[in-house]
Design an enzyme around this catalytic site. Structure first.
Site, PDB file in Angstrom:
ATOM      1  N   LYS A 194       0.837  -1.211   0.000  1.00 45.65           N
ATOM      2  CA  LYS A 194       0.000   0.000   0.000  1.00 45.65           C
ATOM      3  C   LYS A 194       0.867   1.254   0.000  1.00 45.65           C
ATOM      4  CE  LYS A 194      -2.873   0.745   3.649  1.00 45.65           C
ATOM      5  NZ  LYS A 194      -2.617   2.068   4.251  1.00 45.65           N
ATOM      6  N   GLY A 211      -4.886   7.937   5.419  1.00 40.96           N
ATOM      7  CA  GLY A 211      -3.971   8.880   6.076  1.00 40.96           C
ATOM      8  C   GLY A 211      -2.765   9.180   5.197  1.00 40.96           C
ATOM      9  N   SER A 248       7.103   8.958  12.163  1.00 38.41           N
ATOM     10  CA  SER A 248       6.000   8.776  11.212  1.00 38.41           C
ATOM     11  C   SER A 248       6.491   9.002   9.792  1.00 38.41           C
ATOM     12  CB  SER A 248       4.877   9.766  11.520  1.00 38.41           C
ATOM     13  OG  SER A 248       4.039   9.920  10.389  1.00 38.41           O
ATOM     14  N   ASP A 303       1.719  -1.346  11.930  1.00 32.88           N
ATOM     15  CA  ASP A 303       0.415  -1.770  11.400  1.00 32.88           C
ATOM     16  C   ASP A 303       0.106  -3.231  11.712  1.00 32.88           C
ATOM     17  OD1 ASP A 303       0.042   0.764  10.396  1.00 32.88           O
ATOM     18  OD2 ASP A 303       0.740   0.262   8.382  1.00 32.88           O
TER      19      ASP A 303
HETATM   20  C1  S3P Z   1       2.389   4.764   6.219  1.00 30.76           C
HETATM   21  C2  S3P Z   1       2.990   5.064   7.408  1.00 30.76           C
HETATM   22  C3  S3P Z   1       2.474   4.610   8.705  1.00 30.76           C
HETATM   23  C4  S3P Z   1       1.502   3.453   8.568  1.00 30.76           C
HETATM   24  C5  S3P Z   1       0.507   3.688   7.476  1.00 30.76           C
HETATM   25  C6  S3P Z   1       1.212   3.881   6.138  1.00 30.76           C
HETATM   26  C7  S3P Z   1       2.973   5.304   4.976  1.00 30.76           C
HETATM   27  O1  S3P Z   1       1.787   5.676   9.320  1.00 30.76           O
HETATM   28  O2  S3P Z   1       0.837   3.234   9.787  1.00 30.76           O
HETATM   29  O3  S3P Z   1      -0.365   2.583   7.362  1.00 30.76           O
HETATM   30  O4  S3P Z   1       2.627   4.830   3.877  1.00 30.76           O
HETATM   31  O5  S3P Z   1       3.805   6.218   5.071  1.00 30.76           O
HETATM   32  P1  S3P Z   1       2.557   6.795  10.168  1.00 30.76           P
HETATM   33  O6  S3P Z   1       3.495   7.469   9.281  1.00 30.76           O
HETATM   34  O7  S3P Z   1       1.501   7.722  10.670  1.00 30.76           O
HETATM   35  O8  S3P Z   1       3.222   6.048  11.277  1.00 30.76           O
END
Ligand code: S3P
Length: 425
Positions: free
Chosen positions: A20, A92, A165, A312
């Protein structure tokens, strides 16, 4: 309703859909690169389709054919003002990463998402992007989406993030492409580094040292071919099921094993899991086939640097912990509270309903393993990772389990239930 008649275990091969995080980035970086980007094994999940939809609204032609995505990139300055609000759905990653790009565009964008997105914290990107000079406001005044982003000339900064993050880091690096000088992000613990790897592949000058990433502005980004590896976060459900369901042996093909993502493999092995990596390939994003055999698991402590590498996967690790012998402690994972659902509360409530012994903490949970599970009515709270975790838990419980909102798996793994069925014999 799922019932568990698995006396012979789970057997066979499974190929999980594309990663993803990498799928999102391939579309985003392709949109702001020059020329064509071709993406194979793209994840056709709702989150990544939201990213495609947003970039189409920003004037990018994206073909979604049976076997590949073709992004007709227009370069760093080729996006055009959307005629309506951008909708990131449940994603997100879409919301936060696209904000970094929109912060520098010569137009105003409104960006929103579903009810979950409208509760997730955006201050973490609003603050650094504002420091760079962007005008970004939360329309409801609660530091959540909908966001109104008025692009501005940006300045390079060195940002010290309070949270580990990748979404925050990536938003800042993307804004850094448009800044007047180099931009640096330092995080407390290294988060997934797919942006750094892929931005470099597209031609950006990205340098990393420890938990700091530095990007130079105004590169010439060129479209590329991206073959997305299988998503280790999706493979995690088969890893857990293969380990926990007696008499099982599952081969999961072509899974991304980037060290910033492979904590689930390390944790499962530390719990006593019989896991073998086959056909490892280390060109670009590393991949392997993962062979999993039923194992007697024991509890462990997961904390610190390990947490971002499996953030995750904590819901499914909770399920493994419930059948393991002894205590599993998860700490330093307060981020779980601000995911698609509050995963500390939701895991605690649902696991207790099945008879498990779990105590919630501010930054994780403590599980006393070895208690028998019974079927129950589970609420997924529309969180895909909760639904998939309890689909695995249902195989380990006596009696029937019903998962409310089970279809939310379409966010990251549309064929999840069908793929699971192929392993039952
Ligand atoms: C992601 C980063 C993570 C993860 C999300 C996907 C990404 O979130 O939990 O499912 O693709 O950069 P955070 O950056 O908020 O930790």
């Amino acid at each position: 309703m799922i019932s568990n008649q698995l006396t012979k275990g789970l057997h066979g091969e499974v190929t999980v859909p594309g990663d993803k995080s990498i799928s999102h980035r391939a579309v985003m970086f392709g949109a702001i690169a020059n020329g064509l980007t071709q993406v194979t094994n793209f994840l056709q999940g709702a989150d990544c389709l939201s990213t495609i939809d947003c970039f189409r609204k920003l004037g990018i032609n994206i073909e979604n054919t049976a076997d590949k995505i073709i992004v007709h990139g227009k370069g760093l300055h080729g996006l055009s003002a959307p005629s309506s609000t951008l909708d990131a759905g449940n994603s997100g990653t879409t919301t936060r990463l696209i904000s970094g790009i929109l912060a520098a565009q010569p137009f105003v964008t409104t960006l929103t998402g579903d009810s979950s997105i409208q509760k997730r914290p955006m201050k973490r990107i609003m603050e650094p992007l504002s420091m760079m000079g962007a005008d970004i406001i939360s329309l409801n005044g609660n530091d959540c989406a909908p966001l109104q982003i008025t692009g501005k000339p940006l300045r390079g900064i060195h940002y010290h993030s309070k949270v580990a993050s990748a979404q925050v880091k990536s938003a800042i690096l993307l804004a850094g492409l448009y800044a007047d000088e180099a931009t640096k992000v330092t995080e407390p613990v290294l988060s997934r580094n797919h942006s750094e790897i892929m931005l470099r592949y597209f031609g950006a000058d990205v340098h990393t040292e420890g938990t700091t990433a530095l990007i130079q502005p105004h590169p010439q980004l060129n479209g590329q071919s991206v073959n997305v590896p299988g998503d280790i976060s999706s493979a995690a459900y088969f890893i857990a099921a293969g380990l926990c369901v007696p008499h099982s042996e599952i081969l999961i093909k072509n899974v991304g094993i980037n060290p910033t993502r492979n904590g689930i493999i390390k944790a499962a092995i530390a719990m006593g899991g019989n896991i073998t990596l086959l056909n490892e390939n280390h060109d670009g994003e590393p991949t392997a086939d993962i062979l999993v055999k039923s194992s007697d698991l024991h509890g462990i402590t997961i904390e610190g640097d390990m947490i971002p590498t499996l953030i995750d996967e904590i819901p499914i690790i909770n399920i493994m912990a419930v059948v393991a012998n002894g205590t599993t402690i998860i700490k330093d994972a307060a981020e779980l509270k601000v995911k698609e659902s509050d995963r500390i509360t939701v895991m605690t409530e649902n696991l207790r309903a099945m008879g498990a012994e779990i105590t919630a903490a501010e930054d994780g949970m403590v599980i006393e393993g070895g208690k028998p599970l019974h079927g129950a009515i589970i609420d997924s709270y529309a969180d895909h990772r909760i639904a998939m975790s309890f689909a695995v838990a249902s195989l380990l419980a006596d009696g029937e389990t019903t998962i409310k909102g089970r279809d939310c798996v379409t966010i990251s793994y549309p064929s999840f239930y069908q793929d699971f069925e192929t392993l039952r014999r």
